[in-house]
Design a protein around this motif. Structure first.
Motif, PDB file in Angstrom:
ATOM      1  N   PRO A  16       0.841  -1.199   0.000  1.00 39.09           N
ATOM      2  CA  PRO A  16       0.000   0.000   0.000  1.00 39.09           C
ATOM      3  C   PRO A  16       0.881   1.256   0.000  1.00 39.09           C
ATOM      4  O   PRO A  16       1.876   1.326   0.720  1.00 39.09           O
ATOM      5  N   THR A  17       0.531   2.186  -0.829  1.00 38.80           N
ATOM      6  CA  THR A  17       1.280   3.441  -0.881  1.00 38.80           C
ATOM      7  C   THR A  17       0.329   4.580  -0.574  1.00 38.80           C
ATOM      8  O   THR A  17      -0.812   4.609  -1.025  1.00 38.80           O
ATOM      9  N   THR A  18       0.797   5.519   0.210  1.00 40.52           N
ATOM     10  CA  THR A  18       0.006   6.713   0.521  1.00 40.52           C
ATOM     11  C   THR A  18       0.893   7.926   0.288  1.00 40.52           C
ATOM     12  O   THR A  18       2.110   7.883   0.491  1.00 40.52           O
ATOM     13  N   SER A  19       0.281   8.973  -0.158  1.00 37.59           N
ATOM     14  CA  SER A  19       1.041  10.207  -0.365  1.00 37.59           C
ATOM     15  C   SER A  19       0.947  11.077   0.880  1.00 37.59           C
ATOM     16  O   SER A  19      -0.050  11.080   1.594  1.00 37.59           O
ATOM     17  N   VAL A  20       1.997  11.807   1.147  1.00 34.37           N
ATOM     18  CA  VAL A  20       2.060  12.667   2.317  1.00 34.37           C
ATOM     19  C   VAL A  20       1.653  14.076   1.888  1.00 34.37           C
ATOM     20  O   VAL A  20       2.158  14.619   0.910  1.00 34.37           O
ATOM     21  N   SER A  21       0.741  14.653   2.620  1.00 33.47           N
ATOM     22  CA  SER A  21       0.259  15.999   2.279  1.00 33.47           C
ATOM     23  C   SER A  21       1.266  17.059   2.747  1.00 33.47           C
ATOM     24  O   SER A  21       2.164  16.786   3.556  1.00 33.47           O
TER      25      SER A  21
ATOM     26  N   ASP B  11       1.205  17.568   6.531  1.00 35.95           N
ATOM     27  CA  ASP B  11       1.920  16.533   7.268  1.00 35.95           C
ATOM     28  C   ASP B  11       3.422  16.751   7.188  1.00 35.95           C
ATOM     29  O   ASP B  11       4.139  16.561   8.168  1.00 35.95           O
TER      30      ASP B  11
END
Length: 166
Positions: A148-153, A156
């Motif tokens: 799973p990959t999530t982008s950092v805002s 954050d």
């Protein structure tokens, strides 16, 4: 040849009525056991059912081959399984397929005797192993192995930088 004469003698005694049918059966069993013992054959060979169950549950460890008297094969399978973590578990795949093939096709023990057991039950266990193998292979297609990959805002990132800088 003496055993055949003894069997003929038993048949003659039964026909003449000198022994009962139960005595005849008992004497025939004794004669059969003596003939097996003298010929060097075992009365109770290895069980095919136990062999299949050992191959199914402990096949990669080679326990089924140790049970049947195939010491070299069993020890090779055990060694490959124990060394599997060092080689990305590839030897484990080899020993699993090897154990499955033996489960399906091996009929004789190391001493050359056909394994005993109920043939219908043995075939049912073999079919069950095939069904389990196929269902396992098919269910492996449904396993999601992607990370799973999530982008950092931006918020954050700024919060992280404030924590690091303080």
């Amino acid at each position: 040849m003496t055993d055949m004469v003894s069997l003929e003698t038993l048949n003659k005694l039964l026909e003449e009525g000198k022994i009962s049918s139960t005595e005849y059966e008992e004497q025939k069993k004794i004669l059969f056991r003596r003939t097996l013992r003298e010929s060097g054959e075992r009365e109770n060979p290895k069980s095919g059912i136990i062999y299949i169950l050992l191959a199914f549950f402990l096949g990669t460890l080679g326990v089924h081959n140790l049970y049947a008297g195939f010491w070299k094969k069993g020890l090779i399978q055990l060694f490959l399984t124990l060394m599997a973590p060092m080689f990305l578990f590839l030897p484990l795949i080899v020993t699993s397929l090897w154990a499955l093939a033996e489960l399906l096709f091996k009929r004789k023990s190391a001493d050359g005797h056909i394994m005993s057991g109920n043939r219908k039950l043995i075939w049912c266990l073999r079919l069950f192993a095939i069904v389990i193998f196929i269902s396992t292979v098919l269910s492996a297609n449904y396993v999601d192995v992607t990370m799973p990959t999530t982008s950092v805002s931006e918020e954050d990132l700024s919060a992280i930088s404030e924590i690091v800088n303080s």
